[in-house]
Design an enzyme around this catalytic site. Structure first.
Site, PDB file in Angstrom:
ATOM      1  N   LYS A 187       0.862  -1.258  -0.025  1.00 18.29           N
ATOM      2  CA  LYS A 187      -0.049   0.171  -0.112  1.00 18.29           C
ATOM      3  C   LYS A 187       0.982   1.328  -0.005  1.00 18.29           C
ATOM      4  O   LYS A 187       1.754   1.477   0.760  1.00 18.29           O
ATOM      5  CB  LYS A 187      -0.811  -0.035   1.409  1.00 18.29           C
ATOM      6  CG  LYS A 187      -2.141   0.766   1.271  1.00 18.29           C
ATOM      7  CD  LYS A 187      -3.180   0.607   2.381  1.00 18.29           C
ATOM      8  CE  LYS A 187      -4.331   1.109   2.401  1.00 18.29           C
ATOM      9  NZ  LYS A 187      -4.803   1.125   3.620  1.00 18.29           N
TER      10      LYS A 187
HETATM   11  C1  E4P Z   1      -8.126   2.140   3.645  1.00 12.64           C
HETATM   12  O1  E4P Z   1      -7.434   1.151   3.119  1.00 12.64           O
HETATM   13  C2  E4P Z   1      -8.058   2.729   4.788  1.00 12.64           C
HETATM   14  O2  E4P Z   1      -7.471   1.866   5.672  1.00 12.64           O
HETATM   15  C3  E4P Z   1      -9.442   3.214   5.486  1.00 12.64           C
HETATM   16  O3  E4P Z   1     -10.422   2.675   4.809  1.00 12.64           O
HETATM   17  C4  E4P Z   1      -9.423   4.538   6.245  1.00 12.64           C
HETATM   18  O4  E4P Z   1     -10.831   4.508   6.784  1.00 12.64           O
HETATM   19  P1  E4P Z   1     -10.956   5.586   7.809  1.00 12.64           P
HETATM   20  O5  E4P Z   1     -11.261   6.879   7.315  1.00 12.64           O
HETATM   21  O6  E4P Z   1     -12.260   5.310   8.687  1.00 12.64           O
HETATM   22  O7  E4P Z   1      -9.704   5.615   9.034  1.00 12.64           O
END
Ligand code: E4P
Length: 218
Positions: free
Chosen positions: A87
């Site tokens: 990522k």
């Molecule tokens: C995406 O991969 C992120 O880990 C995640 O969806 C972020 O979500 P949040 O805005 O609830 O922290």
């Protein structure tokens, strides 16, 4: 649409996996820290455990922000298990790194995407997944789902192969909207997934069926 769970919590990952509908897992440094995981070895072991629990793509995020650092970190993460997806944040060196990973056969998830332009760059760099953060856009009084629709339209018109991973999903309705708009994947915590089960008429109908079934047994 594939279902990923957005957590590093092993109990929640197991619960979602036991439902039989889980296709993968996404994590981020905040989610890993929430589980109290500290140090490189502990991080690697945690990802290994998740990969052994779930047969699907597992996103592991780099924390470097320069090209060389992202590549070095991504190589280490990718070596943990064949299902690891590196990522990478949507920054200039991140885009360069996405292209490098693409050219070297390493799957990627481009994270922290908040605009169609960013999604185009991620696709051009060959990212496996692009993660538009729906909930965080909604938090700023914009419509996160509008972005999912816009990216879906652009990718379809242009023939981009990058999969749209609707991220920062906060509710069951978000999941339904993401499916309607053509997201390839939706990642969210366990609660919105379980929320899809709920309907009062199901509960009322089942209670009546069970009551009548009891009459047949008397
Ligand atoms: C995406 O991969 C992120 O880990 C995640 O969806 C972020 O979500 P949040 O805005 O609830 O922290």
């Amino acid at each position: 649409m594939k279902f990923f769970i957005d957590t590093a919590n092993l109990a929640q990952i197991k619960e979602a996996n036991e439902l039989g509908i889980l296709d993968g897992v996404t994590t981020n440094p905040s989610l890993m820290a929430k589980e109290g995981i500290k140090g490189d070895e502990a991080v690697k072991n945690h990802y290994k455990t998740i990969c052994e629990l779930v047969d699907g793509d597992i996103s592991a995020e780099v924390i470097s922000t320069d090209f060389d650092g992202i590549i070095a970190e991504g190589k280490v993460l990718a070596a943990i298990h064949p299902n690891i997806v590196v990522k990478v944040p949507m920054i200039k060196d991140g885009v360069k790194a996405l292209k490098w990973f693409t050219d070297n056969g390493i799957k990627t998830n481009c994270t922290l995407v908040f605009s169609a332009g960013q999604a185009i760059l991620a696709a051009k760099a060959g990212a496996t997944y692009v993660s538009p953060f729906v909930g965080r856009i909604d938090d700023g009084n914009w419509d996160g789902m509008e972005l999912i629709g816009q990216i879906a339209q652009i990718y379809s018109l242009q023939g981009f192969k990058t999969q749209i991973l609707a991220a920062s999903i906060r509710s069951s309705l978000h999941i339904v909207r993401a499916a309607e708009l053509g997201a390839d994947v939706c990642t969210c915590p366990l609660d919105p997934i379980l929320g899809l089960l709920k309907h009062p008429l199901t509960d009322i109908g089942l209670a009546k069926f069970l009551e009548d079934a009891r009459k047949m047994q008397q």
